[in-house]
Structures are given as structure tokens and as C-alpha cells.
Design a protein around this motif. Structure first.
Motif, PDB file in Angstrom:
ATOM      1  N   MET A 240       0.850  -1.185   0.000  1.00  0.00           N
ATOM      2  CA  MET A 240       0.000   0.000   0.000  1.00  0.00           C
ATOM      3  C   MET A 240       0.888   1.238   0.000  1.00  0.00           C
ATOM      4  O   MET A 240       1.754   1.391   0.859  1.00  0.00           O
ATOM      5  N   LEU A 241       0.683   2.108  -0.967  1.00  0.00           N
ATOM      6  CA  LEU A 241       1.458   3.339  -1.116  1.00  0.00           C
ATOM      7  C   LEU A 241       0.586   4.510  -0.687  1.00  0.00           C
ATOM      8  O   LEU A 241      -0.464   4.758  -1.287  1.00  0.00           O
ATOM      9  N   VAL A 242       1.015   5.223   0.340  1.00  0.00           N
ATOM     10  CA  VAL A 242       0.223   6.305   0.902  1.00  0.00           C
ATOM     11  C   VAL A 242       0.841   7.641   0.505  1.00  0.00           C
ATOM     12  O   VAL A 242       2.008   7.912   0.805  1.00  0.00           O
ATOM     13  N   ASP A 243       0.061   8.446  -0.196  1.00  0.00           N
ATOM     14  CA  ASP A 243       0.404   9.801  -0.627  1.00  0.00           C
ATOM     15  C   ASP A 243       1.384   9.807  -1.798  1.00  0.00           C
ATOM     16  O   ASP A 243       2.062   8.818  -2.085  1.00  0.00           O
ATOM     17  N   GLY A 244       1.440  10.969  -2.476  1.00  0.00           N
ATOM     18  CA  GLY A 244       2.109  11.072  -3.756  1.00  0.00           C
ATOM     19  C   GLY A 244       3.608  10.858  -3.722  1.00  0.00           C
ATOM     20  O   GLY A 244       4.171  10.310  -4.666  1.00  0.00           O
ATOM     21  N   ARG A 245       4.277  11.283  -2.633  1.00  0.00           N
ATOM     22  CA  ARG A 245       5.737  11.148  -2.617  1.00  0.00           C
ATOM     23  C   ARG A 245       6.157   9.691  -2.775  1.00  0.00           C
ATOM     24  O   ARG A 245       6.945   9.352  -3.668  1.00  0.00           O
ATOM     25  N   ASP A 246       5.636   8.813  -1.926  1.00  0.00           N
ATOM     26  CA  ASP A 246       6.021   7.410  -1.991  1.00  0.00           C
ATOM     27  C   ASP A 246       5.502   6.747  -3.260  1.00  0.00           C
ATOM     28  O   ASP A 246       6.183   5.898  -3.854  1.00  0.00           O
TER      29      ASP A 246
ATOM     30  N   VAL B  74       4.659  -5.974 -12.730  1.00  0.00           N
ATOM     31  CA  VAL B  74       4.334  -5.124 -11.581  1.00  0.00           C
ATOM     32  C   VAL B  74       3.253  -4.149 -12.025  1.00  0.00           C
ATOM     33  O   VAL B  74       3.324  -3.592 -13.135  1.00  0.00           O
ATOM     34  N   ALA B  75       2.254  -3.959 -11.181  1.00  0.00           N
ATOM     35  CA  ALA B  75       1.147  -3.058 -11.539  1.00  0.00           C
ATOM     36  C   ALA B  75       0.741  -2.231 -10.330  1.00  0.00           C
ATOM     37  O   ALA B  75       0.865  -2.673  -9.181  1.00  0.00           O
ATOM     38  N   PHE B  76       0.233  -1.034 -10.614  1.00  0.00           N
ATOM     39  CA  PHE B  76      -0.261  -0.121  -9.592  1.00  0.00           C
ATOM     40  C   PHE B  76      -1.689   0.282  -9.962  1.00  0.00           C
ATOM     41  O   PHE B  76      -1.982   0.565 -11.127  1.00  0.00           O
ATOM     42  N   SER B  77      -2.558   0.324  -8.969  1.00  0.00           N
ATOM     43  CA  SER B  77      -3.927   0.799  -9.189  1.00  0.00           C
ATOM     44  C   SER B  77      -4.393   1.496  -7.929  1.00  0.00           C
ATOM     45  O   SER B  77      -4.033   1.105  -6.817  1.00  0.00           O
ATOM     46  N   GLY B  78      -5.192   2.550  -8.099  1.00  0.00           N
ATOM     47  CA  GLY B  78      -5.689   3.282  -6.938  1.00  0.00           C
ATOM     48  C   GLY B  78      -6.293   4.601  -7.345  1.00  0.00           C
ATOM     49  O   GLY B  78      -6.933   4.715  -8.388  1.00  0.00           O
ATOM     50  N   GLY B  79      -6.068   5.634  -6.536  1.00  0.00           N
ATOM     51  CA  GLY B  79      -6.698   6.918  -6.766  1.00  0.00           C
ATOM     52  C   GLY B  79      -5.830   7.943  -7.460  1.00  0.00           C
ATOM     53  O   GLY B  79      -6.317   8.997  -7.858  1.00  0.00           O
ATOM     54  N   LEU B  80      -4.529   7.673  -7.602  1.00  0.00           N
ATOM     55  CA  LEU B  80      -3.589   8.679  -8.086  1.00  0.00           C
ATOM     56  C   LEU B  80      -3.443   8.677  -9.602  1.00  0.00           C
ATOM     57  O   LEU B  80      -3.245   7.620 -10.212  1.00  0.00           O
ATOM     58  N   ASP B  81      -3.530   9.855 -10.198  1.00  0.00           N
ATOM     59  CA  ASP B  81      -3.155  10.075 -11.589  1.00  0.00           C
ATOM     60  C   ASP B  81      -1.754  10.658 -11.632  1.00  0.00           C
ATOM     61  O   ASP B  81      -1.321  11.356 -10.700  1.00  0.00           O
TER      62      ASP B  81
ATOM     63  N   SER C 192      -8.462   9.637  -1.568  1.00  0.00           N
ATOM     64  CA  SER C 192      -8.280   8.183  -1.537  1.00  0.00           C
ATOM     65  C   SER C 192      -9.611   7.458  -1.623  1.00  0.00           C
ATOM     66  O   SER C 192     -10.664   7.998  -1.289  1.00  0.00           O
ATOM     67  N   LYS C 193      -9.542   6.200  -2.068  1.00  0.00           N
ATOM     68  CA  LYS C 193     -10.712   5.328  -2.166  1.00  0.00           C
ATOM     69  C   LYS C 193     -10.318   3.992  -1.524  1.00  0.00           C
ATOM     70  O   LYS C 193      -9.790   3.091  -2.184  1.00  0.00           O
TER      71      LYS C 193
ATOM     72  N   HIS D 260      -4.207  14.000  -0.028  1.00  0.00           N
ATOM     73  CA  HIS D 260      -4.033  12.645   0.500  1.00  0.00           C
ATOM     74  C   HIS D 260      -4.618  11.630  -0.470  1.00  0.00           C
ATOM     75  O   HIS D 260      -5.771  11.769  -0.905  1.00  0.00           O
ATOM     76  N   ASP D 261      -3.835  10.597  -0.807  1.00  0.00           N
ATOM     77  CA  ASP D 261      -4.314   9.566  -1.714  1.00  0.00           C
ATOM     78  C   ASP D 261      -3.592   8.259  -1.422  1.00  0.00           C
ATOM     79  O   ASP D 261      -2.581   8.235  -0.707  1.00  0.00           O
ATOM     80  N   VAL D 262      -4.108   7.155  -1.971  1.00  0.00           N
ATOM     81  CA  VAL D 262      -3.578   5.820  -1.707  1.00  0.00           C
ATOM     82  C   VAL D 262      -3.560   5.020  -3.001  1.00  0.00           C
ATOM     83  O   VAL D 262      -4.494   5.113  -3.807  1.00  0.00           O
ATOM     84  N   GLN D 263      -2.500   4.232  -3.176  1.00  0.00           N
ATOM     85  CA  GLN D 263      -2.333   3.367  -4.337  1.00  0.00           C
ATOM     86  C   GLN D 263      -1.920   1.973  -3.850  1.00  0.00           C
ATOM     87  O   GLN D 263      -1.347   1.831  -2.767  1.00  0.00           O
TER      88      GLN D 263
END
Length: 726
Positions: free
Chosen positions: A26-32, A147-154, A354-355, A184-187
Motif C-alpha cells: 500500500m502506497l500512501v500519498d504522492g511522494r512514496d 508489476v502493476a499499480f492501481s488506486g486513486g492517483l493520476d 483516496s478510495k 491525500h491519496d492511496v495506491q
């Protein structure tokens, strides 16, 4: 040994596929998240896939840090550098083919910035494969099918932030240098078969959007970012989608079904983070659990306020309705609706984008879907969910992931949150024990219902399926006789266009109309323009709007709001004439051969009709919606209409309409300044007068050429596709 719990996620029922992943994080916020994105892409061998609601070539991936391996900091140059150093690498970027109304809030000419200016093996396409009013809202990044990423971040601007969410962070700026607020967002990151299936999902979208198939890459080295430690290992990942019914494709509502099944299965707690909480189905499911004597606790974290006056007046009102409904059902005190507050941050504070859903310690779910009706059935969405199924090790890790999110909001360590929840035996009691510092979760108090909220048409503001003429009729007047259908559809469609075009952008966090129609910005905008420059500024806006195919009617209304009825009428007529003449001359220079290729074959009939009828054809073209304003001007020039006839026809045809729309715009401005009942009634009367006038014009004027209906349909396809107002 604990007995294995049955899986909530079932393929073909509430998820598309349920593959295995060796690692998940789980990736929390844009920096990470941005660091992980860049780390995975830097290790790509053959394929990088990116899909999003928005993308911006000047997105900074490493604000305040040195880019790794000497790569550029901004996204566009970063992708080009990756392609240039690896001849086998192809990068495919797919983003929503947004409506032209959003052009001023997006990167100008994205196909130029992300296509022509990037390396030839960076392939950029706009995706408009969706029904009217919908948008492509999935946010995916896949590297080598591994490797794949999905979540709220564009991968776009104003998304980057750190978990500290400082009130002022010099790294948190737009390309223009202007700062933006905490975000605040999560991926979620996954590998293995889960990443492969998400790649298949992308390739299917690419084929539908472009007509071309992509070949799957061959297996290669592991692109998992070296700096990213997995939270979970050896898990199955449920992939849930929303896809609207479109072009013979049946709708897919896996996102909604998995939410409802998870809510029903919860035993102790539901922890939810979401930008929007307006879904009727979700409200009913949560209310049913709150009414139970031994049901779960429900904690919802959302932003204090939504972005802009328009969004707060539409989606904000729908959210208030839902919160009041949940509180009425909360007979046992198990509901908390909260927003994160950081000391030093002025309202509205942290933008929660975040979702996320945690069901007990049994499920973690991260995705792109808002808890809105449209995310359940209208927009494309993709969520990932992982279950413990009774495994104690996985349950502890999922509980730790939840504690990490809550700890960020409260300024406490995950261990402190985890200990407090366990010792209290209650999620809510644990939160309250850990609160009270410089960072906190505070209640969201919905505004009391008033008459304005009762008139918000939830079915149009937040639709769960594509809206057709019959739906509009039923919404505006269920008892309307069949004989009045034409007029009703015209009025309803006009209302939908204004409301719809605003809300589509608002639902995803951006809204051009949300800013333009905000009384704090729009109503004072006219006085902010120096009087000697006002005509030039207005003319420039009308020229730009013509280039972007923006509806001229909307500009006329806005001009009246800005400058009042009299000056607004003069400016609107002058701006329309300047734009008309400019594109008439452009059409004349291009010639009929080139202009005919712009909107489609239907132009031949319309162009011949205009050329045979001269000034009267121009008048009719101004009074009837034969084609977009700019297209009519280009056609008239290409058809060699006499310049004098064109100008006189434009003045004669547009003056009555501009007068009516100026009155409507002025009354709209008065209503926005002071929403009294009398002002609202006058606004309704003005709108009704405009609709009746349009109906009368159609009865009096000569008929449009055969194929004009096809012209209007083709012109809509010629525009950048997108939602009538999200």
C-alpha cells in the motif's frame, strides 16, 4: 489453526478475476507513490502501460529530491529518456478524452505534449470509448506485465504530497509556481498474475480506443522497485471493475457488488476513506448494518469541504443527505464521519482523494472508485481487494496497514493505533483515545436541509447509468403527455448540459465550471478586468473558445454574469462576431476540400444548403443548432458565402438569441449572489422563455437540410469526447 474463512470475492460475481500476487504493498500519498512508479518504470524492459483520468507531461516525480540515475524530473522527459536508452521499450499512455470544456484546466494540447514532443516509442492516445456523460476513471500503471499499480492517483499535477500534509510546503507547487493545498491519496502495488491481468485489462482498453492490439511482453527481470517493501506476500487479489453499457457491451457493476457484499460480511468494523460518499446503494447497505443491535462500527474519512462552490452545492448537498440518513439509522452510536485536520491548515484542510475500505482486519481494498452512483455504473473504475480469509498473519498485516493510515491522520505511530484499538476492543474507542494532538480526525457536520437542497436533481448530478431522453423526461415531469416530449427533451437536455458539464469535473476533483460559476470568482470577475481592456479580453476569450469548440451559448451567459445585461449584451455580440469572422476567414483560406474533412460527410449537404441560400441560410444556422458555432463559421467561409451576407446574417440571427441568453445570464448572476425564492422563480421563468423561443423559431423558420440531425451527432463525435459535466 484457524479455520479458513470463505472468500467474499467470487470471480464472475463481484470481481472480474481473482489472481495470485507474490507481493502487494500500500502506497500512501504522492511522494512514496511517485517514487515507486519511477522506480518500476526505470527497470522496464519492454512495456510500460499508463491509464488515467488525467496526465500531465510536467508532473514532477521527485520534488525536492535528486532524480535517480540522472533521469529527468518531469514525467514527459522522464518517459522519453527511458525510451531513448532502451530500444526494446515501448510506452503506451491512455487518458480520458475529456470534453473540451475542461481544456482550460488540463495541459494544453496533450497529444502534442505527451505525443509529438516525446520519443517516438512513447505512444499517447485519448480514450473516448464511453457513453455520453461518463468518463474513463481507472488509474493504472503496469510494467512488463510483472508489476502493476492501481488506486486513486493520476500522474498529473497537484497530486504530490507527503504524509505530513504541511500547511505550506514549497515543494507542493504547480508548473506555474502557484502552490496548492495538502493532498491525500492511496495506491496499491501488486505483482505476479495480478499484474498480468491488469495488463490484459489495459490492452483491451487500448484495442477499443485505438482499434489496434498490443502484444504481451516476454518475461524478463523483476521490475519491482528496490525501495518498496511489500506489506503482504502470497495473497490473492480480487480485481473489481465498473464498465457502463456502451456499443453493445453489457454493463459491469463488480465494484458496487463487492462493496455491498463486504458491508454485509463485516463483523466488527468498516473503515472507509473516500472523496465522495453519495451512492444510494451504499447508503442503504450501511444504514441496514447500523440499525442492527450488534452490527459493525462504521468510520468514514472524507474531506471537510468539496472543491468549489458548485461542487459543494451539488455533490456536497448529496453527501449531506447521505450523512443525515446514516445518522438517523445509527441507533446504537456506531457511526463516525470525520475529516483530517492539521494544525496550521486553513479550511478546507486536507483534500482526501483516496478510495479505501478496510473490513475488520479481513479485507483491504484500494481503487479508483468513489462511493458515488456514477462510480457504481457510469464511469470506468478498477479496485483491488485482498482478504485474509482467517489467516492470522495476514490479519495482523491488514490491521497494521489500517493503523498506518489512521496514524497518519492522528500524528501517531501505527503501533500506537494498533495497541489502542486492540486494548479498547473498538475501532472508534481506539481513535478517540489517540486523538487530541496537532493532527486529528474531526466530525463532519452536514448542513441542515433547506429548500435549495430539495431541488438538486440527484439523478442528473450523480447518475448511476447513462441518461437517455426518457430518463430526462421522467426526471423533469413523470406525468408529461407524449405530445410534449420534444419540448421537454429540449429543456431537460439543456439543463443536463449545464449541470452535467460542471459535475463531471467536480466529481474527479477538478471543475472548470466549478471555478467559473463560483460567486466568489465569477461574480467579481468583471470588475477585475480594466475597463479599456475588457473588449479585447472578451474577444480573446471568444476566439479561444471557438478554437476549443466550447459552446458559445455558455460564454454568452457567463459574459452577462460578469458584465451585467447591457454591457454583457454588447460584449457578447461583439465577441461572437469577432470569433465568427475569424473562423469564416479561416474556412475561406482552407477551402471546401479541407473543411469538409473536419466534421464528416454530412458537411457536404449542409455546405451546399448554405451556399444556395446566402444570408437567410446564415440566419437559420445561427438560430438553429445545425452544427457547433465554429464549424458553421468554417463552413460558411469554405462555401464562399459573401462576406457581407455572412456578417449581416450573423448579426440578424444571433441578436435575438444573445438578448435572451443575456437576460438569462443576468438573472442567473442575481440568483448566485442572492438565492432567494423570487430570484429562483425569475430564473426558471427566464429559462422557460428561452426554451419556448427556441421552439417557436423551429416552427417558423424553413426546415434545416436533410442530414442535419446526423450533422449534430457527427459534430458531437468530432469534439473531444467526455462527460457532460463531471
Amino acid at each position: 489453526m484457524a479455520r479458513q474463512r470463505p472468500s467474499i470475492a467470487v470471480e464472475g460475481v463481484n470481481c472480474w478475476r481473482h489472481p495470485e500476487a507474490r507481493r502487494a504493498a500500500m502506497l500512501v500519498d504522492g511522494r512514496d507513490a511517485f517514487l515507486a512508479f519511477a522506480g518500476a518504470m526505470a527497470r522496464a524492459r519492454q512495456a510500460i502501460y499508463i491509464a488515467g483520468w488525467d496526465i500531465h507531461s510536467r508532473t514532477r516525480l521527485f520534488p525536492g529530491a535528486s532524480p535517480p540515475h540522472g533521469l529527468p524530473e518531469e514525467l514527459g522527459p522522464f518517459l522519453s529518456a527511458l525510451a531513448a536508452r532502451n530500444r526494446e521499450l515501448h510506452i503506451h499512455v491512455l487518458t480520458w478524452n475529456y470534453a473540451s470544456i475542461y481544456a482550460l484546466e488540463r495541459e494544453p494540447l496533450p497529444a502534442l505534449a505527451m505525443g509529438w514532443r516525446t520519443h517516438r516509442r512513447v505512444h499517447f492516445r485519448l480514450d473516448g470509448d464511453h457513453p455520453a456523460g461518463a468518463c474513463q476513471h481507472q488509474k493504472l500503471l503496469i510494467v512488463d506485465d510483472a508489476v502493476a499499480f492501481s488506486g486513486g492517483l493520476d500522474l498529473t499535477i497537484n497530486r504530490w504530497d507527503t504524509p505530513r500534509h504541511r500547511a505550506r510546503d514549497p515543494r507542493r507547487t504547480l508548473p506555474s509556481g502557484r502552490p496548492y493545498g495538502p493532498f491525500h491519496d492511496v495506491q496499491m502495488a501488486v505483482d505476479g498474475d495480478a499484474a498480468r491481468d491488469l495488463a490484459i485489462l489495459f490492452r483491451r482498453r487500448w484495442r477499443r480506443a485505438t482499434g489496434r492490439s498490443l502484444r504481451a511482453p516476454e518475461a524478463g527481470r523483476d521490475p519491482w522497485p528496490e525501495s518498496l517493501a511489500p506489506d503482504l506476500e502470497g495473497v490473492r487479489v480480487a480485481i473489481a471493475r465498473t464498465l457502463p453499457a456502451h456499443r453493445g457491451r453489457a454493463e459491469v457493476r463488480e465494484v458496487e457488488r463487492l462493496y455491498l457484499d463486504s458491508i454485509r460480511a463485516a463483523r466488527r468494523s468498516l473503515y472507509i476513506e473516500n472523496q465522495y460518499v453519495t451512492s444510494t446503494a451504499i447508503q442503504e447497505a450501511l444504514a441496514a448494518r447500523l440499525e442492527e443491535a450488534d452490527g459493525p462500527e462504521v468510520v468514514i474519512v472524507s474531506p471537510l469541504k468539496l472543491a468549489g462552490w458548485l461542487e459543494e452545492s451539488t455533490m456536497g448537498m448529496l453527501r449531506s443527505r447521505l450523512i443525515r440518513g446514516l445518522r438517523a439509522a445509527d441507533r446504537h452510536g456506531r457511526l463516525r464521519v470525520l475529516h483530517p485536520a492539521v494544525e496550521g491548515n486553513a479550511d478546507p484542510g486536507v483534500n482526501v482523494h483516496s478510495k479505501v475500505l478496510f473490513m475488520d482486519e479481513e479485507m483491504v481494498r484500494v481503487g479508483s472508485a468513489n462511493l458515488s452512483n456514477r462510480s457504481m455504473g457510469l464511469d470506468s473504475e478498477c479496485d483491488l481487494a485482498i482478504e485474509a480469509r482467517g489467516d492470522e498473519g495476514l490479519r495482523r498485516r491488514i490491521g497494521w496497514m489500517r493503523a498506518r493510515l489512521i496514524g497518519e491522520h492522528l500524528g501517531r505511530s501505527p503501533g500506537a493505533i494498533d495497541d489502542a484499538v486492540r486494548e479498547c476492543g473498538s475501532l472508534i474507542a481506539g481513535l478517540e483515545r489517540c486523538g487530541g494532538g496537532s493532527r486529528s480526525l474531526r466530525p463532519i457536520d452536514p448542513q441542515p436541509e433547506d429548500w435549495a437542497e430539495r431541488v438538486v436533481p440527484g439523478r442528473l448530478v450523480d447518475p448511476e447509468r447513462p441518461i437517455g431522453p426518457d430518463d430526462l423526461l421522467e426526471t423533469f415531469d413523470p406525468q408529461r403527455p407524449a405530445g410534449g416530449r420534444r419540448l421537454a427533451v429540449a429543456g431537460a437536455a439543456g439543463f443536463l448540459a449545464l449541470i452535467g458539464l460542471a459535475v463531471t469535473g467536480a466529481l474527479t476533483g477538478w471543475s472548470f465550471l466549478g471555478a467559473v460559476v463560483d460567486p466568489r470568482s465569477l461574480l467579481g470577475g468583471g470588475s477585475a478586468v480594466p475597463a479599456p481592456l475588457a473588449p479585447l479580453v472578451v474577444a480573446g476569450c471568444y476566439l479561444l473558445a471557438g478554437l476549443l469548440l466550447l459552446p458559445v451559448t455558455l460564454l454568452i451567459v457567463e459574459t452577462a454574469i460578469l458584465f451585467g445585461p447591457w454591457l454583457g449584451f454588447v460584449y457578447a455580440l461583439g465577441g461572437s462576431l469577432v470569433s465568427a469572422v475569424a473562423f469564416y476567414l479561416a474556412g475561406r483560406a482552407l477551402g471546401p476540400g479541407r473543411v469538409r474533412r473536419l466534421p464528416g460527410r454530412w458537411l457536404d449537404r449542409v455546405a451546399r444548403w448554405i451556399s444556395r441560400r446566402g444570408i437567410m441560410a446564415v440566419v437559420v444556422a445561427r438560430l438553429l443548432p445545425l452544427a457547433p458555432f465554429t464549424i458553421v463559421n468554417l463552413m460558411a467561409g469554405a462555401a464562399r458565402i459573401r462576406f457581407r451576407d455572412f456578417v449581416l446574417g450573423t448579426l440578424l440571427g444571433m441578436t435575438p438569441g444573445i438578448a435572451l441568453m443575456t437576460i438569462l445570464g443576468d438573472q442567473l448572476g442575481r440568483t448566485l449572489r442572492q438565492a432567494t425564492l423570487s430570484n429562483v422563480l425569475l430564473l426558471v421563468l427566464a429559462a422557460a422563455a428561452a426554451i419556448l423561443a427556441g421552439w417557436g423559431v423551429q416552427k417558423v423558420l424553413p426546415p434545416a437540410p436533410a442530414g442535419a440531425a446526423r450533422a449534430r451527432r457527427s459534430s458531437r463525435r468530432a469534439r473531444p469526447a467526455g462527460g457532460a459535466a463531471r
